[in-house]
Motif scaffolding. Structure first.
Motif, PDB file in Angstrom:
ATOM      1  N   ALA A 162       0.830  -1.190   0.000  1.00  0.00           N
ATOM      2  CA  ALA A 162       0.000   0.000   0.000  1.00  0.00           C
ATOM      3  C   ALA A 162       0.867   1.242   0.000  1.00  0.00           C
ATOM      4  CB  ALA A 162      -0.899  -0.003   1.242  1.00  0.00           C
ATOM      5  N   LYS A 163       0.324   2.336  -0.522  1.00  0.00           N
ATOM      6  CA  LYS A 163       1.056   3.585  -0.578  1.00  0.00           C
ATOM      7  C   LYS A 163       1.230   4.151   0.829  1.00  0.00           C
ATOM      8  CE  LYS A 163      -0.569   4.739  -5.199  1.00  0.00           C
ATOM      9  NZ  LYS A 163      -1.299   5.738  -6.013  1.00  0.00           N
ATOM     10  N   LYS A 164       2.361   4.752   1.054  1.00  0.00           N
ATOM     11  CA  LYS A 164       2.683   5.255   2.365  1.00  0.00           C
ATOM     12  C   LYS A 164       2.129   6.653   2.601  1.00  0.00           C
ATOM     13  CE  LYS A 164       6.675   5.970   5.413  1.00  0.00           C
ATOM     14  NZ  LYS A 164       8.128   5.843   5.550  1.00  0.00           N
ATOM     15  N   THR A 165       1.852   7.357   1.535  1.00  0.00           N
ATOM     16  CA  THR A 165       1.387   8.728   1.677  1.00  0.00           C
ATOM     17  C   THR A 165       0.025   8.747   2.349  1.00  0.00           C
ATOM     18  OG1 THR A 165       0.378   8.626  -0.508  1.00  0.00           O
ATOM     19  CG2 THR A 165       2.628   9.461  -0.372  1.00  0.00           C
ATOM     20  N   SER A 166      -0.158   9.700   3.279  1.00  0.00           N
ATOM     21  CA  SER A 166      -1.413   9.792   4.005  1.00  0.00           C
ATOM     22  C   SER A 166      -1.547  11.176   4.608  1.00  0.00           C
ATOM     23  CB  SER A 166      -1.472   8.735   5.111  1.00  0.00           C
ATOM     24  OG  SER A 166      -2.587   8.949   5.922  1.00  0.00           O
ATOM     25  N   ASP A 167      -2.792  11.679   4.619  1.00  0.00           N
ATOM     26  CA  ASP A 167      -3.081  12.971   5.234  1.00  0.00           C
ATOM     27  C   ASP A 167      -3.509  12.811   6.680  1.00  0.00           C
ATOM     28  OD1 ASP A 167      -2.539  14.187   2.823  1.00  0.00           O
ATOM     29  OD2 ASP A 167      -4.613  14.050   2.138  1.00  0.00           O
ATOM     30  N   VAL A 168      -3.647  11.564   7.165  1.00  0.00           N
ATOM     31  CA  VAL A 168      -4.081  11.306   8.529  1.00  0.00           C
ATOM     32  C   VAL A 168      -2.870  11.244   9.445  1.00  0.00           C
ATOM     33  CG1 VAL A 168      -5.369   9.738  10.029  1.00  0.00           C
ATOM     34  CG2 VAL A 168      -6.048  10.018   7.641  1.00  0.00           C
ATOM     35  N   VAL A 169      -2.941  11.916  10.583  1.00  0.00           N
ATOM     36  CA  VAL A 169      -1.873  11.878  11.578  1.00  0.00           C
ATOM     37  C   VAL A 169      -2.237  10.836  12.628  1.00  0.00           C
ATOM     38  CG1 VAL A 169      -0.594  13.193  13.294  1.00  0.00           C
ATOM     39  CG2 VAL A 169      -1.341  14.294  11.172  1.00  0.00           C
ATOM     40  N   PHE A 170      -1.350   9.839  12.804  1.00  0.00           N
ATOM     41  CA  PHE A 170      -1.608   8.760  13.745  1.00  0.00           C
ATOM     42  C   PHE A 170      -0.751   8.916  14.999  1.00  0.00           C
ATOM     43  CE2 PHE A 170      -2.683   6.893   9.613  1.00  0.00           C
ATOM     44  CZ  PHE A 170      -3.940   6.374   9.880  1.00  0.00           C
ATOM     45  N   PHE A 171      -1.307   8.401  16.104  1.00  0.00           N
ATOM     46  CA  PHE A 171      -0.586   8.366  17.366  1.00  0.00           C
ATOM     47  C   PHE A 171      -0.511   6.927  17.852  1.00  0.00           C
ATOM     48  CE2 PHE A 171      -2.457  12.550  16.978  1.00  0.00           C
ATOM     49  CZ  PHE A 171      -1.418  13.395  17.342  1.00  0.00           C
ATOM     50  N   ALA A 172       0.508   6.627  18.647  1.00  0.00           N
ATOM     51  CA  ALA A 172       0.691   5.258  19.134  1.00  0.00           C
ATOM     52  C   ALA A 172      -0.455   4.869  20.055  1.00  0.00           C
ATOM     53  CB  ALA A 172       2.016   5.139  19.872  1.00  0.00           C
ATOM     54  N   PRO A 173      -0.997   3.653  19.902  1.00  0.00           N
ATOM     55  CA  PRO A 173      -2.092   3.222  20.771  1.00  0.00           C
ATOM     56  C   PRO A 173      -1.646   3.025  22.218  1.00  0.00           C
ATOM     57  CG  PRO A 173      -1.367   1.408  19.394  1.00  0.00           C
ATOM     58  CD  PRO A 173      -0.642   2.627  18.911  1.00  0.00           C
ATOM     59  N   LEU A 174      -0.383   2.685  22.409  1.00  0.00           N
ATOM     60  CA  LEU A 174       0.213   2.550  23.735  1.00  0.00           C
ATOM     61  C   LEU A 174       1.722   2.444  23.573  1.00  0.00           C
ATOM     62  CD1 LEU A 174       0.837  -0.653  23.502  1.00  0.00           C
ATOM     63  CD2 LEU A 174      -1.338  -0.950  24.640  1.00  0.00           C
TER      64      LEU A 174
END
Length: 289
Positions: A162-174
């Motif tokens: 899958a493409k790595k580009t993304s407009d979503v900012v993710f945070f670590a679940p823990l």
């Protein structure tokens, strides 16, 4: 002439002469109800009531299924539907007879009652009978290439990352110790993080809960749908704090880590990240350190 005029006046007078209708108690002769009326009023009210009754009856019969119960009533629509049902029934009977005959012939052939059945030349069975010794079922090279192209273009294909580009900012679940990383070759589409049981598990981004429940293999599981086609999966939890349909914010606690499910070997979080139906490496989007 004078007599005729006199009769007309008497008739008009009879129409407008007032009368009193009284309802009495038969034992005590107590007046219970009384009406003042004349013949003209009775005639008018009677005529209006009769007209309304006739009109109501006509509408009731014309615009309701009651008309079908009238003897001699004939409906073009009903006749058409009945004719279609007759044709359909006849066709189904013919198909049933053909199928029964076909199955009977196959049954007798399989049980050895007959040694040969003369199938129609257009029949698939006839084609199999004539070509069963000469047909090569092994796929050709062009067929193999075509299958490979179709599999590589499939929505859930594992051949193309899958493409790595993304407009979503993710945070670590823990935060914890990574014990097993994403490995597409062995079909481990997740990252395992060892933590103490009961550690809060947080949503990696804003989203909606699309699944929250128990599975025998992975225990308590919660799945969130995010923007841009992303889906995050949290498995082996001890407790789920959200239900299906809940809207969650980034960093909001959705579960507590645990050691549930047959595939779990200890307290940890099994975290998956999918995009557009394809598993992606969570470490490409999230910093777990």
């Amino acid at each position: 002439m004078a007599k005729t005029t006199t009769n007309k006046k008497k008739f008009k007078q009879k129409l407008i002469d007032k009368y009193r209708l009284v309802v009495l108690n038969e034992d005590t002769f107590e007046e219970k109800l009384s009406f003042k009326l004349n013949r003209l009023n009775v005639f008018i009210f009677g005529s209006i009531f009769s007209i309304l009754l006739i009109v109501g009856t006509i509408f009731l019969i014309a615009f309701t299924p009651l008309k079908e119960y009238i003897p001699g009533y004939s409906s073009t629509k009903l006749k058409k539907e009945a004719t279609q049902l007759v044709y359909k029934t006849d066709s189904l009977e013919q198909v049933l007879k053909v199928n029964n005959q076909y199955l009977q012939n196959v049954r007798e052939l399989l049980t050895g009652k007959i040694s040969e059945v003369n199938f129609d030349k257009d029949s698939a069975m006839q084609m199999i009978k004539l070509n069963r010794d000469s047909v090569n079922l092994a796929p050709s090279e062009s067929d193999l290439d075509f299958r490979k192209d179709v599999e590589s273009e499939d929505r859930y294909s594992l051949f193309n990352p899958a493409k790595k580009t993304s407009d979503v900012v993710f945070f670590a679940p823990l935060t914890g110790t990574i014990t097993d990383r994403f490995n597409i070759e062995i079909k481990h589409f997740a990252i395992d993080i060892a933590v103490e049981a009961g550690t809060p598990v947080k949503a990696v981004a804003d989203g909606t809960v699309i699944f929250a429940g128990w599975t025998p293999d992975t225990g308590n599981v919660i799945v969130l749908q995010h923007a841009a086609g992303f889906i995050s999966v949290y498995k082996h939890n001890s407790v789920l704090h959200k239900q299906e349909g809940d809207i969650v914010k980034s960093g909001e606690v959705v579960a507590a880590s645990g050691n549930t499910g047959e595939f779990s070997t200890g307290a940890h979080l099994h975290f998956e990240l999918w995009r557009d139906g394809q598993p992606v490496n969570p470490e490409n989007y999230i910093d777990f350190e």
